[in-house]
Design a protein around this motif. Structure first.
Motif, mmCIF file in Angstrom:
data_model
loop_
_atom_site.group_PDB
_atom_site.id
_atom_site.type_symbol
_atom_site.label_atom_id
_atom_site.label_comp_id
_atom_site.label_asym_id
_atom_site.label_seq_id
_atom_site.Cartn_x
_atom_site.Cartn_y
_atom_site.Cartn_z
ATOM 1 N N THR A 20 0.934 -1.242 0.238
ATOM 2 C CA THR A 20 -0.132 -0.058 0.361
ATOM 3 C C THR A 20 0.858 1.408 -0.053
ATOM 4 O OG1 THR A 20 0.176 -0.248 2.720
ATOM 5 C CG2 THR A 20 -1.881 -0.979 0.854
ATOM 6 N N VAL A 21 2.253 1.546 0.955
ATOM 7 C CA VAL A 21 2.909 2.343 0.971
ATOM 8 C C VAL A 21 3.381 3.016 -0.209
ATOM 9 C CG1 VAL A 21 4.664 3.600 2.149
ATOM 10 C CG2 VAL A 21 2.848 2.245 3.078
ATOM 11 N N GLN A 22 4.178 1.573 -1.313
ATOM 12 C CA GLN A 22 4.655 1.574 -2.141
ATOM 13 C C GLN A 22 4.373 2.618 -3.181
ATOM 14 O OE1 GLN A 22 5.469 -2.645 -3.893
ATOM 15 N NE2 GLN A 22 6.441 -3.660 -2.515
ATOM 16 N N ALA A 23 3.042 2.565 -3.463
ATOM 17 C CA ALA A 23 2.829 3.064 -4.562
ATOM 18 C C ALA A 23 3.111 5.163 -4.210
ATOM 19 C CB ALA A 23 1.264 3.443 -4.857
ATOM 20 N N GLN A 24 2.323 4.980 -3.082
ATOM 21 C CA GLN A 24 2.898 6.573 -2.734
ATOM 22 C C GLN A 24 3.943 7.295 -2.416
ATOM 23 O OE1 GLN A 24 1.992 6.232 1.529
ATOM 24 N NE2 GLN A 24 -0.831 5.610 0.895
ATOM 25 N N VAL A 25 5.180 6.222 -2.456
ATOM 26 C CA VAL A 25 6.465 6.520 -1.873
ATOM 27 C C VAL A 25 6.906 6.911 -3.490
ATOM 28 C CG1 VAL A 25 9.387 5.949 -1.660
ATOM 29 C CG2 VAL A 25 7.439 5.284 0.063
ATOM 30 N N MET A 26 6.763 5.785 -4.273
ATOM 31 C CA MET A 26 7.005 5.590 -5.653
ATOM 32 C C MET A 26 6.902 7.403 -6.896
ATOM 33 S SD MET A 26 9.255 4.048 -7.676
ATOM 34 C CE MET A 26 10.302 4.779 -8.541
ATOM 35 N N ASP A 27 5.393 7.957 -6.232
ATOM 36 C CA ASP A 27 4.724 8.947 -6.647
ATOM 37 C C ASP A 27 5.749 9.778 -6.323
ATOM 38 O OD1 ASP A 27 3.425 7.033 -8.010
ATOM 39 O OD2 ASP A 27 1.000 7.732 -7.249
ATOM 40 N N LEU A 28 6.101 10.566 -5.079
ATOM 41 C CA LEU A 28 6.625 11.061 -4.958
ATOM 42 C C LEU A 28 7.955 11.551 -4.876
ATOM 43 C CD1 LEU A 28 7.197 12.728 -2.632
ATOM 44 C CD2 LEU A 28 8.155 11.444 -0.833
ATOM 45 N N LEU A 29 8.849 9.619 -5.421
ATOM 46 C CA LEU A 29 10.306 10.112 -6.431
ATOM 47 C C LEU A 29 9.643 10.475 -7.489
ATOM 48 C CD1 LEU A 29 12.676 9.322 -5.729
ATOM 49 C CD2 LEU A 29 12.273 6.633 -6.350
ATOM 50 N N ALA A 30 8.302 10.155 -7.815
ATOM 51 C CA ALA A 30 8.835 10.761 -9.612
ATOM 52 C C ALA A 30 8.387 12.207 -9.316
ATOM 53 C CB ALA A 30 7.257 9.968 -10.150
ATOM 54 N N GLU A 31 7.470 12.507 -8.967
ATOM 55 C CA GLU A 31 6.828 13.853 -8.641
ATOM 56 C C GLU A 31 8.049 15.218 -8.073
ATOM 57 O OE1 GLU A 31 4.209 14.767 -5.684
ATOM 58 O OE2 GLU A 31 5.271 16.581 -5.575
ATOM 59 N N LEU A 32 9.224 14.514 -7.505
ATOM 60 C CA LEU A 32 10.415 15.117 -7.356
ATOM 61 C C LEU A 32 10.924 15.081 -7.901
ATOM 62 C CD1 LEU A 32 10.609 13.723 -3.928
ATOM 63 C CD2 LEU A 32 9.677 16.430 -4.289
ATOM 64 N N GLN A 33 11.597 14.194 -8.732
ATOM 65 C CA GLN A 33 11.692 14.086 -10.188
ATOM 66 C C GLN A 33 12.460 14.699 -10.729
ATOM 67 O OE1 GLN A 33 11.325 11.547 -13.157
ATOM 68 N NE2 GLN A 33 13.709 12.459 -14.237
ATOM 69 N N ARG A 34 10.343 15.035 -11.177
ATOM 70 C CA ARG A 34 9.810 15.776 -12.499
ATOM 71 C C ARG A 34 10.380 17.878 -11.964
ATOM 72 N NH1 ARG A 34 5.995 12.903 -13.193
ATOM 73 N NH2 ARG A 34 5.002 13.971 -11.423
ATOM 74 N N ASP A 35 9.877 17.981 -10.691
ATOM 75 C CA ASP A 35 9.990 19.876 -9.881
ATOM 76 C C ASP A 35 11.676 19.559 -9.669
ATOM 77 O OD1 ASP A 35 6.993 18.845 -9.470
ATOM 78 O OD2 ASP A 35 7.735 19.370 -7.180
ATOM 79 N N PHE A 36 12.442 19.029 -10.239
ATOM 80 C CA PHE A 36 13.911 19.560 -9.965
ATOM 81 C C PHE A 36 14.314 18.550 -11.279
ATOM 82 C CE2 PHE A 36 12.767 19.203 -5.384
ATOM 83 C CZ PHE A 36 13.315 20.410 -4.457
#
Ligand SMILES: Nc1ncnc2c1ncn2[C@@H]1O[C@H](COP(=O)(O)OP(=O)(O)O)[C@@H](O)[C@H]1O
Ligand code: SF4
Ligand SMILES: [Mg+2]
Lengths: 352, 309
Positions: free
Chosen positions: A208-224
């Motif tokens: 359940t947590v995997q997707a959240q962490v993955m999304d966060l990582l992808a979002e930060l990667q895009r932002d930066f």
């Protein structure tokens, strides 16, 4: 024979990118471990590259050399027993393997950061998370304790850890697995590096947590607009995140491709096997396919194609000749940009 | 935390009572009589001895004598020596500081040299210098400390003449150097080994890899990340060790003629001066209890995963 060591420019990297050339380029990298039992050839000529804003997923069963490649890039290999007999690791065109220890240290954390699989053991158990986050700013930026703490709180907020201010002095064991991995991500992100290497960042977490962490990582990667090397053995998690994929087997890249093409048309029997072993909703109840046999012993890698003992398509040539990573084309010879396969029978695999 | 400390302090009471009672009973059970010994070879009127005993309260049953002793303690009265009539407190005040100084000196030596040696070897486990340390510590552990004491005395005092074989009544730091080294050598070996193992083990930990990946300089990776974790078991050992050093000082004092509690206890035992023996042993027990509490608290500071309830 053209050996592919460039899959650059395709597909267009996410976000704006005015850098020319890839951020990181690994060329013919070899890593071996000298152990009591012999020489384990963990990495045998890996080529891959990542540009700013681009995500490269590195895929493969455990033991295929994904982490060792990443450690070689970071300069955190255990040497000895590890050794890099051959290869180049170019960061912005400069070979890091030729740099001094101090030059490499300046890159670590500031330019290239790493996220590890098990955040509990990868964070120091006796130092508060605030200290461990703040350390990045204090050491690399010479900030005062107070400023570093403020920065650490901001970072924890950025990775959406609730009540960051109150929890800044807590210790790693006081956080849940997902929160701990967010702290690892925050630490990697601290100095806004150009490239992040995430080594199975969600493997140790609840589904359940995997997707959240993955999304966060992808979002930060895009932002930066960072480059991201995402190491995983789970083909399921990469589809939404990655731009391109490199599949590793026995320390080699056996297939490279833009992410969506590989799902549609794998050009290597090993990739095909991996895809068939993903659990699918429409096949619920059916027995899951698994690739037969075990990953190779790196002390005695099979001759020819390392995959031949497990490959259903293997012929005599597979046991004698090592297949090079060759460009993959359409049936009529049109180039498929960014695609390559290290299989004598790639044509049969993709078109057959 | 406060509750924990309170509970630990309360727990000290039965330990304190038990140990004093034990020593008290042992002194009572020993053959020999301090009052008769006063008279030496002379024959004395038994009635006179009985009167004297009565005056000193030595004719009372054991439990009553113990009770009197305890109530005295609460008024900081450690009793009086029978032969000299000197307050036991004075004897203690003379002897204790010297022994404490010796034990502290040995402790510092153990901490500084032992940890340095352990880190030095642990950072390069299974190399020549690591093997060297292993052999040296094995030697220190297997040779009894009194042998080491006599050897050191023979070599440095009698052969080389660098130090005096006997420590003067002042017992200043330079005189105590050799006795402290001898006293601390066994602990030194244990500390060095423990540190070495702990360092070598933590060196392989995942968080060390993270620290390097963060681009921290090596002195910080080792000095902060490695040391903070490696010192946890060492500190625990050192805590129990301080008490053991106090006890061990008694033997070392004999060799180097140090005027500490070792000599005082030995003398008191010979003359059946019960109050002196009980007083000194009690103090050692208290020092031991307090240091072990301090170490447990320090342990919690070093390792946040430890919770006291
Ligand atoms: N420190 C080491 N010493 C000896 N062998 C090692 C070491 N680290 C990795 N290896 C070997 O390298 C191989 C590849 O490991 P790794 O890159 O961790 O695989 P993965 O693809 O699962 O990340 C493993 O089979 C392992 O035996
Ligand atoms: S080269 Fe041969 S053994 Fe290797 S994957 Fe292709 S068909 Fe299979
Ligand atoms: Mg791995």
């Amino acid at each position: 024979m053209t050996i592919i060591d460039k899959t650059a420019d395709v597909p267009a990297p996410r976000g704006s990118n005015d850098e020319s050339g890839p951020l990181l380029e690994v060329r013919d990298l070899h890593v071996e471990f000298h152990t009591r039992d012999g020489v384990a050839k963990a990495v045998n000529g890996v080529n891959y590259n990542v540009s700013a804003g681009e995500t490269l997923a590195v895929l493969g069963e455990s033991g295929s050399g994904k982490s060792v490649t990443a450690q070689a890039i970071m300069g955190i290999l255990d040497m000895p027993p590890g050794r890099i007999p051959k290869g180049e690791i170019l960061f912005r065109g400069q070979d890091m393997l030729k740099m001094s220890n101090e030059e490499r240290r300046q890159i670590r954390g500031q330019k290239i950061a790493m996220i590890f699989q098990d955040a509990l053991s990868s964070l120091n158990p006796v130092l508060s998370v605030g200290y461990q986050l703040g350390e990045m700013f204090r050491v690399h930026k010479g900030m005062s304790k107070k400023d570093a703490k403020a920065k650490a709180i901001a970072l924890m907020d950025r990775v959406r850890i609730p009540a960051a201010k109150e929890r800044i002095n807590d210790y790693p064991h006081q956080f849940s697995g997902g929160m701990r991995q967010r702290i690892m991500i925050a630490m990697a992100l601290a100095l806004e590096p150009d490239l992040i290497i995430a080594d199975e960042p969600t493997t140790a977490l609840d589904v359940t947590v995997q997707a959240q962490v993955m999304d966060l990582l992808a979002e930060l990667q895009r932002d930066f607009n960072m480059g991201l090397i995402l190491i995983t053995h789970d083909l399921g998690v990469v589809a939404d995140v990655a731009d391109k994929i490199a599949v590793m087997y026995a320390g080699r890249i056996v297939e490279t491709a833009p992410v969506h093409e590989i799902y549609k048309r794998p050009a290597h029997p090993y990739t095909k096997g991996l895809l068939e072993s993903i659990p699918r909703l429409d096949q619920k109840g059916q027995e899951l396919y698994a690739i037969k046999g075990l990953p190779p012993n790196l002390l005695h890698v099979p001759s020819g194609c390392a995959f031949n003992p497990r490959c259903t398509m293997a012929q005599d040539i597979c046991r004698t000749d090592i297949p090079a990573l060759l460009p993959v084309t359409e049936r009529d010879g049109t180039e498929l940009v960014g695609r390559g396969s290290a299989c004598h029978f790639w044509k049969e695999t993709i078109h057959g | 935390m406060g509750r924990y400390v309170a509970r630990r302090l309360l727990q000290m009471i039965p330990v304190f009572l038990g140990s004093t009672m034990l020593v008290f009973a042992m002194m009572y059970a020993l053959p020999g009589d301090p009052v008769r010994a006063l008279a030496g070879e002379q024959t004395v009127d038994p009635a006179q001895i009985a009167a004297m005993k009565h005056k000193l309260g030595l004719d009372l049953p054991l439990w009553h004598q113990y009770w009197n002793y305890l109530t005295g303690l609460f008024h900081w009265d450690f009793g009086t020596e029978i032969a000299s009539g000197r307050p036991v407190a004075d004897t203690i005040a003379d002897a204790f500081p010297i022994t404490i100084r010796l034990a502290l000196f040995a402790f510092l030596f153990t901490v500084i040299v032992g940890i340095s040696m352990g880190v030095f070897a642990g950072l390069k486990a299974d190399t020549l210098r690591d093997r060297g340390l292993l052999i040296l510590t094995l030697l220190l552990i297997s040779v009894p400390s009194f042998v080491l004491g006599f050897l050191g005395q023979y070599l440095f005092a009698f052969q080389l003449g660098w130090v005096d074989p006997n420590v003067s009544a002042e017992a200043n730091w330079s005189e105590l150097f050799l006795p402290a080294v001898v006293l601390g050598s066994l602990s030194l070996a244990y500390v060095a080994r423990l540190t070495r193992t702990s360092v070598a083990e933590n060196l392989r930990a995942d968080y060390m890899r993270t620290a390097v990946a963060k681009g921290l300089p090596r002195r910080r990776v080792v000095g902060v990340h490695l040391m903070r974790n490696s010192m946890i078991p060492v500190v625990t050992f050192l805590g129990t060790d301080l008490g053991a050093l106090l006890g061990g000082a008694v033997v070392t004092e004999g060799i180097f003629n140090v005027q500490g509690v070792g000599r005082a206890v030995f003398g008191a035992l010979q003359h059946r001066e019960g109050a002196t023996v009980v007083g000194i042993v009690t103090l050692i027990v208290i020092v031991y209890l307090v240091t072990s509490l301090l170490v447990d608290l320090l342990y919690a500071v070093l390792d946040p995963r430890i919770r006291y309830a």
